[in-house]
Design a protein around this motif. Sequence first.
Motif, PDB file in Angstrom:
ATOM      1  N   TYR A 122      50.434   4.530 -23.380  1.00  0.00           N
ATOM      2  CA  TYR A 122      51.044   3.992 -22.171  1.00  0.00           C
ATOM      3  C   TYR A 122      50.850   2.489 -22.119  1.00  0.00           C
ATOM      4  O   TYR A 122      50.096   1.930 -22.904  1.00  0.00           O
ATOM      5  N   ARG A 123      51.551   1.844 -21.184  1.00  0.00           N
ATOM      6  CA  ARG A 123      51.430   0.386 -21.076  1.00  0.00           C
ATOM      7  C   ARG A 123      50.303  -0.002 -20.122  1.00  0.00           C
ATOM      8  O   ARG A 123      49.769  -1.086 -20.210  1.00  0.00           O
ATOM      9  N   GLN A 124      50.015   0.898 -19.175  1.00  0.00           N
ATOM     10  CA  GLN A 124      48.739   0.775 -18.456  1.00  0.00           C
ATOM     11  C   GLN A 124      47.969   2.053 -18.750  1.00  0.00           C
ATOM     12  O   GLN A 124      48.488   3.153 -18.560  1.00  0.00           O
ATOM     13  N   PHE A 125      46.751   1.917 -19.234  1.00  0.00           N
ATOM     14  CA  PHE A 125      45.930   3.092 -19.532  1.00  0.00           C
ATOM     15  C   PHE A 125      44.503   2.800 -19.120  1.00  0.00           C
ATOM     16  O   PHE A 125      44.142   1.653 -18.862  1.00  0.00           O
ATOM     17  N   TYR A 126      43.705   3.852 -19.042  1.00  0.00           N
ATOM     18  CA  TYR A 126      42.339   3.699 -18.530  1.00  0.00           C
ATOM     19  C   TYR A 126      41.316   3.975 -19.626  1.00  0.00           C
ATOM     20  O   TYR A 126      41.510   4.874 -20.445  1.00  0.00           O
ATOM     21  N   GLN A 127      40.273   3.208 -19.613  1.00  0.00           N
ATOM     22  CA  GLN A 127      39.176   3.446 -20.554  1.00  0.00           C
ATOM     23  C   GLN A 127      37.851   3.511 -19.815  1.00  0.00           C
ATOM     24  O   GLN A 127      37.680   2.868 -18.780  1.00  0.00           O
ATOM     25  N   ILE A 128      36.909   4.277 -20.391  1.00  0.00           N
ATOM     26  CA  ILE A 128      35.499   4.124 -20.015  1.00  0.00           C
ATOM     27  C   ILE A 128      34.791   3.652 -21.273  1.00  0.00           C
ATOM     28  O   ILE A 128      35.006   4.213 -22.353  1.00  0.00           O
ATOM     29  N   ALA A 129      34.001   2.620 -21.121  1.00  0.00           N
ATOM     30  CA  ALA A 129      33.422   1.988 -22.304  1.00  0.00           C
ATOM     31  C   ALA A 129      31.953   1.676 -22.099  1.00  0.00           C
ATOM     32  O   ALA A 129      31.474   1.585 -20.974  1.00  0.00           O
ATOM     33  N   ALA A 130      31.257   1.539 -23.215  1.00  0.00           N
ATOM     34  CA  ALA A 130      29.837   1.178 -23.186  1.00  0.00           C
ATOM     35  C   ALA A 130      29.589   0.111 -24.244  1.00  0.00           C
ATOM     36  O   ALA A 130      30.237   0.117 -25.298  1.00  0.00           O
ATOM     37  N   GLU A 131      28.680  -0.815 -23.952  1.00  0.00           N
ATOM     38  CA  GLU A 131      28.327  -1.850 -24.929  1.00  0.00           C
ATOM     39  C   GLU A 131      26.810  -2.077 -24.863  1.00  0.00           C
ATOM     40  O   GLU A 131      26.214  -2.009 -23.791  1.00  0.00           O
ATOM     41  N   ALA A 132      26.213  -2.338 -26.025  1.00  0.00           N
ATOM     42  CA  ALA A 132      24.774  -2.632 -26.064  1.00  0.00           C
ATOM     43  C   ALA A 132      24.578  -3.948 -26.819  1.00  0.00           C
ATOM     44  O   ALA A 132      25.191  -4.161 -27.864  1.00  0.00           O
ATOM     45  N   PHE A 133      23.732  -4.813 -26.280  1.00  0.00           N
ATOM     46  CA  PHE A 133      23.589  -6.168 -26.827  1.00  0.00           C
ATOM     47  C   PHE A 133      22.197  -6.445 -27.365  1.00  0.00           C
ATOM     48  O   PHE A 133      21.211  -5.900 -26.859  1.00  0.00           O
ATOM     49  N   ASN A 134      22.182  -7.302 -28.379  1.00  0.00           N
ATOM     50  CA  ASN A 134      20.928  -7.841 -28.903  1.00  0.00           C
ATOM     51  C   ASN A 134      20.101  -6.829 -29.672  1.00  0.00           C
ATOM     52  O   ASN A 134      18.893  -6.986 -29.783  1.00  0.00           O
ATOM     53  N   LEU A 135      20.722  -5.776 -30.150  1.00  0.00           N
ATOM     54  CA  LEU A 135      20.017  -4.786 -30.959  1.00  0.00           C
ATOM     55  C   LEU A 135      20.715  -4.724 -32.316  1.00  0.00           C
ATOM     56  O   LEU A 135      21.856  -4.304 -32.402  1.00  0.00           O
ATOM     57  N   PRO A 136      20.033  -5.177 -33.379  1.00  0.00           N
ATOM     58  CA  PRO A 136      20.702  -5.315 -34.672  1.00  0.00           C
ATOM     59  C   PRO A 136      20.680  -4.052 -35.537  1.00  0.00           C
ATOM     60  O   PRO A 136      21.476  -3.915 -36.454  1.00  0.00           O
TER      61      PRO A 136
END
Length: 421
Positions: A122-136
């Motif tokens: 679709y041209r508008q769609f929904y996401q649920i997202a997760a991000e984690a920082f500073n962990l290599p």
Amino acid sequence: MAETIQAVRGMNDLLPSETYIWQHVEKVFQSMLQNYGYQEIRFPIVEKTELFKRSIGEVTDIVEKEMYTFLDRNGDSLTLRPEGTACCVRAVMEHGLSHNQTPRLWYAGPYFRHERPQKGRYRQFYQIAAEAFNLPGPDIDAELIVMSAQILEKLGLLPYVTLQINSLGTPNSRAAYRSELVAYLTKHQHLLDEDSLRRLDKNPLRILDTKNPAMKELVANAPKLIEHLDEESAQHFNKMQQYLTQAGVKFVVNPFLVRGLDYYTKTVFEWVTDHLGAQGTVGAGGRYDGLMEQLGGKPTPALGFAFGLERIILLMQETQQAIPVKTPRLYIINDGQDAYGYALALSTRLRKEIPGLALTLHCGGGSLKSQFKKADKSDARYAIIIGEEELKNRVISLKHLREEVPQKMLNEEELLSFLKE
Ligand code: AMP
């Protein structure tokens, strides 16, 4: 009569008959993200165009063809966000959230891409997202993927999806591989389509991501990045696989998985189903260790995933997942102004004392018969009736609208304890 106006193509309304499924899915995601210690972050839907050009990559489908970009009244170029990672990194950087810290964040909302609409796209769609920082290390890669598996399991979808993983290495190992790939593709230049010819110079890896069936064989025989990984990326990838195996998460290594965005490094992964036709990727993610630096910040290793909610819901419907039933609804029928006055006071008390109650108070008057019809249509399970008789005798009638059981006469306290049950 004036002409009616319809929604923009590829942008859907979500009606009450569907939103309760969405709420269920969102709840499952949110509670699992909370279980893993992720905290919610929210950021704007519009960002400076430059943010997406610099992060997603100039020579990508999204930036070349799909962004909703416009000049605002000050003449600044703005873009409706086509994805969330760049926005999240921008916000984390702007507020110094990853400064000596390791934030784990989640966010949900709409995204915009001018793609050709079809089932699951679709041209508008929904996401649920997760991000984690500073962990290599590969520990967080594995945990993030295990979390996504646990969410899919909770939704009942795990048997219908496959986890594909790959490693894209570091920019250095990619550069060495790139020249080998370009040599191979140049040798077979006559087999490349127009898009790929254009990408041969600027972004040859993206050619591996082609959806063109005529190029399948060419791509299948191309040299594989995974066989050219630097030592560190190879170790990272192996360790992550080991952790996934230990956690009981099944996966397949797909050496052609490159993802549509340029910022990925090392781990990439996709959850894929063959139950949704062409749009089979329900969720995807990976590591993007270079992105924050690329956007002007300090080098900060990071990774994340995003799930497309429309595809998750389509898959739930396709595989007939049980969805918790809606809260039973009550409809209060009232006969005349005096009855309404009492009904309003009663409904206020009920809502206060019984959390989660779904109760519609009839407004707009009308005969009892017409009110009953409305109650019936409203999918309410019970009708509460306040008529002249009830008002006089200080009682309330309770009628089951879906089963043949005798109508009850209760006083307020009896009604309360019945509803609490
Ligand atoms: P991406 O940001 O392209 O990695 O996409 C992540 C997820 O978002 C995909 O796996 C899909 O589930 C979903 N998605 C991406 N583009 C669309 C779209 N145009 N329509 C519906 N879902 C999408």
